[in-house]
Design a protein around this motif. Sequence first.
Motif, PDB file in Angstrom:
ATOM      1  N   GLU A   1      29.856  49.219  37.973  1.00 39.44           N
ATOM      2  CA  GLU A   1      29.085  49.243  36.734  1.00 39.44           C
ATOM      3  C   GLU A   1      28.625  50.668  36.418  1.00 39.44           C
ATOM      4  O   GLU A   1      28.747  51.128  35.273  1.00 39.44           O
ATOM      5  CB  GLU A   1      27.877  48.303  36.840  1.00 39.44           C
ATOM      6  N   GLU A   2      28.116  51.377  37.410  1.00 41.31           N
ATOM      7  CA  GLU A   2      27.669  52.766  37.213  1.00 41.31           C
ATOM      8  C   GLU A   2      28.806  53.659  36.731  1.00 41.31           C
ATOM      9  O   GLU A   2      28.582  54.579  35.952  1.00 41.31           O
ATOM     10  CB  GLU A   2      27.116  53.347  38.523  1.00 41.31           C
TER      11      GLU A   2
ATOM     12  N   GLY B   1      31.201  52.722  34.873  1.00 39.09           N
ATOM     13  CA  GLY B   1      31.680  52.262  33.573  1.00 39.09           C
ATOM     14  C   GLY B   1      32.920  51.394  33.648  1.00 39.09           C
ATOM     15  O   GLY B   1      33.603  51.186  32.646  1.00 39.09           O
TER      16      GLY B   1
ATOM     17  N   THR C   1      31.067  45.931  32.671  1.00 33.78           N
ATOM     18  CA  THR C   1      29.825  45.919  31.900  1.00 33.78           C
ATOM     19  C   THR C   1      29.319  44.482  31.805  1.00 33.78           C
ATOM     20  O   THR C   1      29.773  43.725  30.947  1.00 33.78           O
ATOM     21  CB  THR C   1      30.049  46.486  30.481  1.00 33.78           C
TER      22      THR C   1
ATOM     23  N   SER D   1      26.552  41.484  31.056  1.00 33.47           N
ATOM     24  CA  SER D   1      25.428  41.309  30.135  1.00 33.47           C
ATOM     25  C   SER D   1      24.174  41.131  30.984  1.00 33.47           C
ATOM     26  O   SER D   1      24.247  41.058  32.211  1.00 33.47           O
ATOM     27  CB  SER D   1      25.668  40.102  29.234  1.00 33.47           C
TER      28      SER D   1
ATOM     29  N   ARG E   1      21.942  40.610  36.109  1.00 34.48           N
ATOM     30  CA  ARG E   1      23.291  40.808  35.581  1.00 34.48           C
ATOM     31  C   ARG E   1      23.964  39.453  35.445  1.00 34.48           C
ATOM     32  O   ARG E   1      23.870  38.613  36.343  1.00 34.48           O
ATOM     33  CB  ARG E   1      24.114  41.684  36.528  1.00 34.48           C
TER      34      ARG E   1
ATOM     35  N   HIS F   1      35.492  38.795  34.307  1.00 26.44           N
ATOM     36  CA  HIS F   1      35.159  39.871  35.250  1.00 26.44           C
ATOM     37  C   HIS F   1      35.847  39.676  36.598  1.00 26.44           C
ATOM     38  O   HIS F   1      36.085  40.656  37.314  1.00 26.44           O
ATOM     39  CB  HIS F   1      33.637  39.972  35.443  1.00 26.44           C
TER      40      HIS F   1
ATOM     41  N   GLU G   1      39.227  53.991  35.049  1.00 26.96           N
ATOM     42  CA  GLU G   1      38.497  53.795  33.792  1.00 26.96           C
ATOM     43  C   GLU G   1      39.423  53.972  32.592  1.00 26.96           C
ATOM     44  O   GLU G   1      39.327  53.223  31.615  1.00 26.96           O
ATOM     45  CB  GLU G   1      37.339  54.780  33.703  1.00 26.96           C
TER      46      GLU G   1
END
Length: 127
Positions: A21-22, A24, A27, A29, A36, A42, A63
């Motif tokens: 997540e950090e 990117g 993501t 919700s 989270r 996912h 990414e």
Amino acid sequence: MRIGELAQRTGVSPRLLRYYEEQGLITPSRATNGYREFAESHVDVVLQIKGLLDAGLPTRIIEQLLPCLDKPETIYVPDVTPEMITTLQHEQARLSERIDFLTRNRDAVAAYLEKVLSVKSANHAMT
């Protein structure tokens, strides 16, 4: 689903999921309580990330690749640089070498196993 369930379903620790997540890469919700919340989609994304990391790709390249994995015909690269192209070419060549190496090892194991089984079968027929 919460982070613990995603971790269990993918074999990726919650700590590593937070790292994704950090970076990117995913993501989630957020629920009203701040937890989270991950969608079913996912699971596949995390497994793809895990596979790419296991193959040795750095997160900065992953990414860039993630949007292309679901729909490779929709390639969007916002700021492709000559360095990025060189890096991707290097990674592609490195992965090809690794695939060749793994293929040779797989074939060697298969040949060995075939020989072991034929010897065992011949020995069993003699008794």
